[in-house]
Scaffold this active site. Structure first.
Site, PDB file in Angstrom:
ATOM      1  N   GLY A  79       0.724  -1.211  -0.051  1.00  0.00           N
ATOM      2  CA  GLY A  79      -0.139   0.015  -0.132  1.00  0.00           C
ATOM      3  C   GLY A  79       0.857   1.392   0.054  1.00  0.00           C
ATOM      4  O   GLY A  79       0.332   2.434   0.099  1.00  0.00           O
ATOM      5  N   GLN A  80       2.105   1.143   0.146  1.00  0.00           N
ATOM      6  CA  GLN A  80       2.962   2.306  -0.170  1.00  0.00           C
ATOM      7  C   GLN A  80       2.488   3.189  -1.430  1.00  0.00           C
ATOM      8  O   GLN A  80       2.280   2.650  -2.339  1.00  0.00           O
ATOM      9  CB  GLN A  80       4.401   2.149  -0.291  1.00  0.00           C
ATOM     10  N   GLU A  81       2.535   4.508  -1.360  1.00  0.00           N
ATOM     11  CA  GLU A  81       2.388   5.221  -2.373  1.00  0.00           C
ATOM     12  C   GLU A  81       2.671   5.009  -3.965  1.00  0.00           C
ATOM     13  O   GLU A  81       2.280   5.082  -4.817  1.00  0.00           O
ATOM     14  CB  GLU A  81       2.548   6.917  -2.128  1.00  0.00           C
TER      15      GLU A  81
END
Length: 207
Positions: A79-81
């Site tokens: 879910g990291q950008e």
């Protein structure tokens, strides 16, 4: 996954849900608890996890209600950008989307809403059922499902009594203890089942 699923989509649609493994994508911001939820579903115990770089993939079985014994192949995507542009590669031709929310992290709720809306409004994901897993309900300050519905703009997605748009369900949960996880998968299964029945009815009317 998208390419191989595309070839088999029509075959899977023609089968009763219980006779095929359902492909589900688990998304959400980093630190929402996706991987913890996945491995609690898989092993029924808490496992200490690290941030996901890429994806995890596990087959889990439903344990409650109509979903008991049903196999879900769950893709847990980081879910990291910088990883979010890859989400669309995993949602292509998926049966359902699980979007995990940190119910306590109000500061990032608008960011979560933006990513959720972007995902479900993609033409490739039209009509795909969405389970909002309201994680960390055991912590003080956790927002209740009705509050999250407003904060995430879920009613903007449709799926009301007319059956238009996306069908969605908000499930309060705690990934560490496992509370609510299997109930959420049961709700997702029922939404998938409903979608397939509607698709079959539409095909009959079109003939």
């Amino acid at each position: 996954m998208g390419a191989s699923m595309g070839k088999n989509a029509s075959l899977l649609d023609s089968l009763p849900v219980g006779q095929a493994t359902l492909h589900v994508v688990m998304l959400g911001l980093d630190s929402a608890g996706k991987t913890t939820a996945l491995y609690r579903l898989k092993f029924d115990q808490y496992l200490n996890t690290v941030p996901t770089i890429g994806f995890n993939c596990e087959k889990v079985k439903g344990t409650t209600g109509k979903a008991k014994g049903i196999s879900f192949l769950v893709w847990d995507v980081g879910g990291q950008e910088k990883l979010r542009p890859l989400w669309k590669s995993y949602t292509r031709c998926t049966d359902g989307i699980v979007f995990v929310i940190d119910s306590v992290d109000i500061e990032r709720m608008e960011e979560a809403k933006m990513e959720l809306q972007r995902t479900v409004r993609s033409p490739e994901n039209a009509g795909v059922p969405i389970l909002i897993l309201a994680n960390k309900q055991d912590l003080p300050g956790a927002k209740e499902p009705r509050e999250l519905e407003k904060l995430l703009g879920l009613h903007e997605l449709g799926g009301g009594s007319q059956g238009a748009g996306h069908t969605w369900h908000v499930q309060p949960a705690c990934a560490i203890t496992g509370d609510g996880l299997h109930e959420g998968m049961e709700a997702l299964y029922e939404m998938i089942l409903k979608r397939r029945k509607l698709a079959k009815q539409c095909k009959k009317k079109a003939r």
